[in-house]
Design a protein around this motif. Structure first.
Motif, PDB file in Angstrom:
ATOM      1  N   LEU A   1       7.631  -5.856  -5.086  1.00 55.55           N
ATOM      2  CA  LEU A   1       6.800  -5.722  -6.283  1.00 55.55           C
ATOM      3  C   LEU A   1       7.592  -5.818  -7.581  1.00 55.55           C
ATOM      4  O   LEU A   1       7.019  -6.059  -8.637  1.00 55.55           O
ATOM      5  CB  LEU A   1       6.029  -4.399  -6.240  1.00 55.55           C
ATOM      6  CG  LEU A   1       4.955  -4.344  -5.162  1.00 55.55           C
ATOM      7  CD1 LEU A   1       4.431  -2.929  -4.988  1.00 55.55           C
ATOM      8  CD2 LEU A   1       3.832  -5.312  -5.492  1.00 55.55           C
ATOM      9  N   VAL A   2       8.898  -5.585  -7.502  1.00 54.56           N
ATOM     10  CA  VAL A   2       9.766  -5.770  -8.669  1.00 54.56           C
ATOM     11  C   VAL A   2      11.004  -6.529  -8.227  1.00 54.56           C
ATOM     12  O   VAL A   2      11.374  -6.513  -7.054  1.00 54.56           O
ATOM     13  CB  VAL A   2      10.190  -4.428  -9.339  1.00 54.56           C
ATOM     14  CG1 VAL A   2       8.993  -3.665  -9.860  1.00 54.56           C
ATOM     15  CG2 VAL A   2      11.023  -3.573  -8.418  1.00 54.56           C
TER      16      VAL A   2
ATOM     17  N   LEU B   1      10.081  -0.043  -4.612  1.00 55.90           N
ATOM     18  CA  LEU B   1       9.270  -1.126  -5.176  1.00 55.90           C
ATOM     19  C   LEU B   1       9.937  -2.479  -4.959  1.00 55.90           C
ATOM     20  O   LEU B   1       9.266  -3.482  -4.699  1.00 55.90           O
ATOM     21  CB  LEU B   1       9.012  -0.884  -6.664  1.00 55.90           C
ATOM     22  CG  LEU B   1       8.090   0.294  -6.994  1.00 55.90           C
ATOM     23  CD1 LEU B   1       8.149   0.621  -8.488  1.00 55.90           C
ATOM     24  CD2 LEU B   1       6.670   0.007  -6.545  1.00 55.90           C
ATOM     25  N   SER B   2      11.245  -2.507  -5.049  1.00 56.42           N
ATOM     26  CA  SER B   2      11.996  -3.738  -4.804  1.00 56.42           C
ATOM     27  C   SER B   2      11.895  -4.151  -3.335  1.00 56.42           C
ATOM     28  O   SER B   2      11.690  -5.323  -3.023  1.00 56.42           O
ATOM     29  CB  SER B   2      13.459  -3.548  -5.211  1.00 56.42           C
ATOM     30  OG  SER B   2      14.180  -4.728  -5.017  1.00 56.42           O
TER      31      SER B   2
ATOM     32  N   LYS C   1      15.215   5.595  -7.445  1.00 52.66           N
ATOM     33  CA  LYS C   1      14.760   5.626  -6.048  1.00 52.66           C
ATOM     34  C   LYS C   1      13.412   4.914  -5.904  1.00 52.66           C
ATOM     35  O   LYS C   1      13.209   4.157  -4.954  1.00 52.66           O
ATOM     36  CB  LYS C   1      14.660   7.070  -5.553  1.00 52.66           C
ATOM     37  CG  LYS C   1      16.006   7.711  -5.341  1.00 52.66           C
ATOM     38  CD  LYS C   1      15.871   9.109  -4.825  1.00 52.66           C
ATOM     39  CE  LYS C   1      17.246   9.742  -4.651  1.00 52.66           C
ATOM     40  NZ  LYS C   1      17.162  11.101  -4.112  1.00 52.66           N
ATOM     41  N   HIS C   2      12.513   5.154  -6.848  1.00 52.39           N
ATOM     42  CA  HIS C   2      11.214   4.484  -6.798  1.00 52.39           C
ATOM     43  C   HIS C   2      11.375   2.972  -6.973  1.00 52.39           C
ATOM     44  O   HIS C   2      10.702   2.185  -6.291  1.00 52.39           O
ATOM     45  CB  HIS C   2      10.279   5.027  -7.880  1.00 52.39           C
ATOM     46  CG  HIS C   2       9.767   6.403  -7.601  1.00 52.39           C
ATOM     47  ND1 HIS C   2       9.081   6.743  -6.451  1.00 52.39           N
ATOM     48  CD2 HIS C   2       9.836   7.541  -8.336  1.00 52.39           C
ATOM     49  CE1 HIS C   2       8.742   8.015  -6.497  1.00 52.39           C
ATOM     50  NE2 HIS C   2       9.193   8.522  -7.625  1.00 52.39           N
TER      51      HIS C   2
ATOM     52  N   PHE D   1       0.819  -1.205   0.000  1.00 51.03           N
ATOM     53  CA  PHE D   1       0.000   0.000   0.000  1.00 51.03           C
ATOM     54  C   PHE D   1       0.857   1.261   0.000  1.00 51.03           C
ATOM     55  O   PHE D   1       0.537   2.237  -0.685  1.00 51.03           O
ATOM     56  CB  PHE D   1      -0.959   0.003   1.186  1.00 51.03           C
ATOM     57  CG  PHE D   1      -1.933  -1.141   1.174  1.00 51.03           C
ATOM     58  CD1 PHE D   1      -2.457  -1.629  -0.017  1.00 51.03           C
ATOM     59  CD2 PHE D   1      -2.320  -1.755   2.348  1.00 51.03           C
ATOM     60  CE1 PHE D   1      -3.355  -2.688  -0.037  1.00 51.03           C
ATOM     61  CE2 PHE D   1      -3.212  -2.811   2.345  1.00 51.03           C
ATOM     62  CZ  PHE D   1      -3.725  -3.282   1.153  1.00 51.03           C
ATOM     63  N   VAL D   2       1.957   1.252   0.742  1.00 53.82           N
ATOM     64  CA  VAL D   2       2.877   2.401   0.741  1.00 53.82           C
ATOM     65  C   VAL D   2       3.457   2.594  -0.658  1.00 53.82           C
ATOM     66  O   VAL D   2       3.521   3.714  -1.176  1.00 53.82           O
ATOM     67  CB  VAL D   2       3.997   2.219   1.794  1.00 53.82           C
ATOM     68  CG1 VAL D   2       5.121   3.225   1.594  1.00 53.82           C
ATOM     69  CG2 VAL D   2       3.425   2.327   3.199  1.00 53.82           C
ATOM     70  N   ALA D   3       3.862   1.502  -1.281  1.00 52.54           N
ATOM     71  CA  ALA D   3       4.433   1.588  -2.628  1.00 52.54           C
ATOM     72  C   ALA D   3       3.409   2.104  -3.629  1.00 52.54           C
ATOM     73  O   ALA D   3       3.734   2.932  -4.491  1.00 52.54           O
ATOM     74  CB  ALA D   3       4.959   0.220  -3.068  1.00 52.54           C
ATOM     75  N   LEU D   4       2.165   1.660  -3.519  1.00 51.89           N
ATOM     76  CA  LEU D   4       1.122   2.052  -4.467  1.00 51.89           C
ATOM     77  C   LEU D   4       0.577   3.456  -4.206  1.00 51.89           C
ATOM     78  O   LEU D   4      -0.135   4.005  -5.046  1.00 51.89           O
ATOM     79  CB  LEU D   4      -0.034   1.051  -4.436  1.00 51.89           C
ATOM     80  CG  LEU D   4       0.292  -0.358  -4.907  1.00 51.89           C
ATOM     81  CD1 LEU D   4      -0.925  -1.252  -4.752  1.00 51.89           C
ATOM     82  CD2 LEU D   4       0.781  -0.355  -6.342  1.00 51.89           C
TER      83      LEU D   4
END
Length: 109
Positions: free
Chosen positions: A62-63, A57-58, A52-53, A13-16
């Motif tokens: 998620l990636v 995400l890593s 940075k993003h 949720f933080v990433a999204l």
């Protein structure tokens, strides 16, 4: 709900929450694995910001980064954390459904 599921869901949720990260994920979903440079060419975000993003995400799972030719790192989507977040939301929805059903029953009386 086991705390590890909640922690994974929180990271997702933080990433999204950030529109730039959502754009990066959408780009990877539609075009497949890409380097930070590839993503910077397709999105209105600097390569440094994308890096940075991608790190966040890593961290959220998620990636995943894969070494490519000439030391270029390609990023690929991972769906497992997203499925965990979906399970978390489904459990919350079930809890709400029960409460809303009880409220509806009460109001019908």
């Amino acid at each position: 709900m086991p705390p590890d599921i909640e922690a994974i869901a929180e990271q997702v949720f933080v990433a999204l929450a950030d529109p730039s990260r959502r754009a990066i994920l959408a780009m990877l979903a539609s075009h497949g694995p890409a380097t930070a440079t590839d993503l910077a060419e397709r999105l209105p975000i600097t390569r440094q910001a994308i890096a940075k993003h991608l790190a966040l995400l890593s961290d959220a799972g998620l990636v995943t980064a894969q070494q490519g030719e000439r030391r270029r790192v390609r990023y690929r989507l991972r769906s497992a954390p997203m499925r965990v977040a979906q399970q978390f939301l489904a459990a919350l929805a079930r809890d709400w459904d029960g409460s809303l059903d009880a409220l509806q029953e009460h109001l019908n009386r």
